[in-house]
Design an enzyme around this catalytic site. Sequence first.
Site, PDB file in Angstrom:
ATOM      1  N   CYS B 185       0.851  -1.195   0.000  1.00 20.15           N
ATOM      2  CA  CYS B 185       0.000   0.000   0.000  1.00 20.15           C
ATOM      3  C   CYS B 185       0.883   1.240   0.000  1.00 20.15           C
ATOM      4  CB  CYS B 185      -0.885   0.032   1.252  1.00 20.15           C
ATOM      5  SG  CYS B 185      -1.855  -1.449   1.538  1.00 20.15           S
ATOM      6  N   HIS B 189       1.120   5.202  -1.346  1.00 16.30           N
ATOM      7  CA  HIS B 189       0.402   6.016  -0.354  1.00 16.30           C
ATOM      8  C   HIS B 189       1.205   6.391   0.884  1.00 16.30           C
ATOM      9  CE1 HIS B 189      -3.350   5.833  -2.582  1.00 16.30           C
ATOM     10  NE2 HIS B 189      -3.248   4.521  -2.673  1.00 16.30           N
ATOM     11  N   ARG B 233     -12.848  -0.487  -2.734  1.00 12.33           N
ATOM     12  CA  ARG B 233     -11.629   0.269  -3.053  1.00 12.33           C
ATOM     13  C   ARG B 233     -10.378  -0.547  -2.703  1.00 12.33           C
ATOM     14  NH1 ARG B 233      -9.367   3.207  -6.463  1.00 12.33           N
ATOM     15  NH2 ARG B 233      -8.137   1.336  -6.310  1.00 12.33           N
ATOM     16  N   CYS B 237      -7.431  -1.935  -5.175  1.00 13.27           N
ATOM     17  CA  CYS B 237      -6.016  -1.607  -4.951  1.00 13.27           C
ATOM     18  C   CYS B 237      -5.164  -2.879  -5.042  1.00 13.27           C
ATOM     19  CB  CYS B 237      -5.821  -0.977  -3.575  1.00 13.27           C
ATOM     20  SG  CYS B 237      -6.089   0.807  -3.539  1.00 13.27           S
TER      21      CYS B 237
END
Lengths: 197, 276
Positions: B185, B189, B233, B237
């Site tokens: 992730c 991010h 979502r 991802c």
Amino acid sequence: MVWIGVAPVAVSEDLASVIHASFSDSGQATLMRLEQDPLQQRCSQPRDERVDDDTAMALRQERLNAVVFPKDGNFLGDWQRGAAVAASGRGLQSNDDPSIANGGNCYACHQLAPTEVAYGTLGPSLTQYGLRGQSEAMLRYTWTKLWDTHAFNLCSHMPRFGAQKILTEQQLKDVMAFLLDPNSSVNQPAEGPSSAH
Amino acid sequence: MRRQSDDAMTLYRFVMMIPRWWLLLMVVPALADEGIFDQYRDLMGDDNPAIFVIEEGEEFWVQSQGPSAATLEACDLGLGTGVTRGAYAQFPRYFADTDRVMDIETRLLYCMETLQGRDREVIAAKPYSLRGDFGTELEALVTWLAAESEGMTIAPEQAHPKERAMYAMGEEIFFYRAGPHDFSCATCHEQSNKRIRLQQLPNLTEHTEVAEAYGSWPAYRMSQGLVRTMGWRLQDCFRQQRWPGLIFGSEVSIALQTYMAVNAAGGVMTAPGLKR
């Protein structure tokens, strides 16, 4: 009534087992992909906790030693084919057809040809990369960055396009040409060829 | 089970979208560098097609369904039986009746099973709509419940040890690199002011940015003509991360939602959002 949902959560100490229980095979994306190699393990830390110690240096050297250079000694393919590889974001996702060639998705993170405005900024701009020339050192350096970026920058965000077999040797040569060929769109001035005006 | 009025509603939604899509096509060349979706959002003003989905969600809440022919009105979303106002803003949270931390999506399935007698596995098999579908019941319920928290402070519970453990696990998963591309992730991010192609990426380790991002889901996705939830979502991802499929209601899903919600705590719920 007994709650028969997902296995009850006694939050496990074992991160790997929690992760494995949370995913299922999906097309070509199977559970095997959740296994970490030593590099992935090493690089799974918050940004400010990634220290450069002996282990890091050893891992970096190991990656450097494992780089496979082109068998025929020729680093540069066709820049136009390389441009197509750079533009394609498909490949290796669960919904991608494995029989179709993977893309490099370079534009997701890098600016390349100045005519392409839809570029990402996670990586540095590579516009005019070819100004660095085509010396043996540049060829080997650039190839190594594409093959396995961790050989220079351990825990870089960039995928290991050669080492992980994301791109083929020929595709890598084509991307090399896209970066280094003076005729490549990467190496044109921002407003396009001057003859156009 | 769709009602008769759905066809009419869908047609209305479609017609409503047309002139705005034309506007988008006109502004794209002029604003190609960045921020075009912000500009588009401004053009849309308060006209978020999610308002129809909100209405649907409220109707589902009071609709008798399942072998027990019961509504969801007795569902406890953490603030007491049947309390919907402000409930979304405090998820994920620990529930004593299941002895686990739940996100709002799995809590709703729990209520469908326990109150209405419906088969959880059937609903969990397809919680989210595919492209071209109508929205699912779950998507509608989550959208309405998010609207019931609009303007409220994001305040997930962290009192119970399992809630704190869930956050800690979420943080570990956030940085876990795996797959052929070595993506976590954090790859996309953990930095501010970055984008993929033209898509701006929120830094989910930074309070202000994660509050804005987390607080805007569920959201109407213009490119898909559907409301998407945070659970969806996350699944999408991981698809792009080249990982296997994230299981609906799995511990990883709830842990990551906890990580984001706690990092966002103190921010404001603005959902349902409007996204590209």
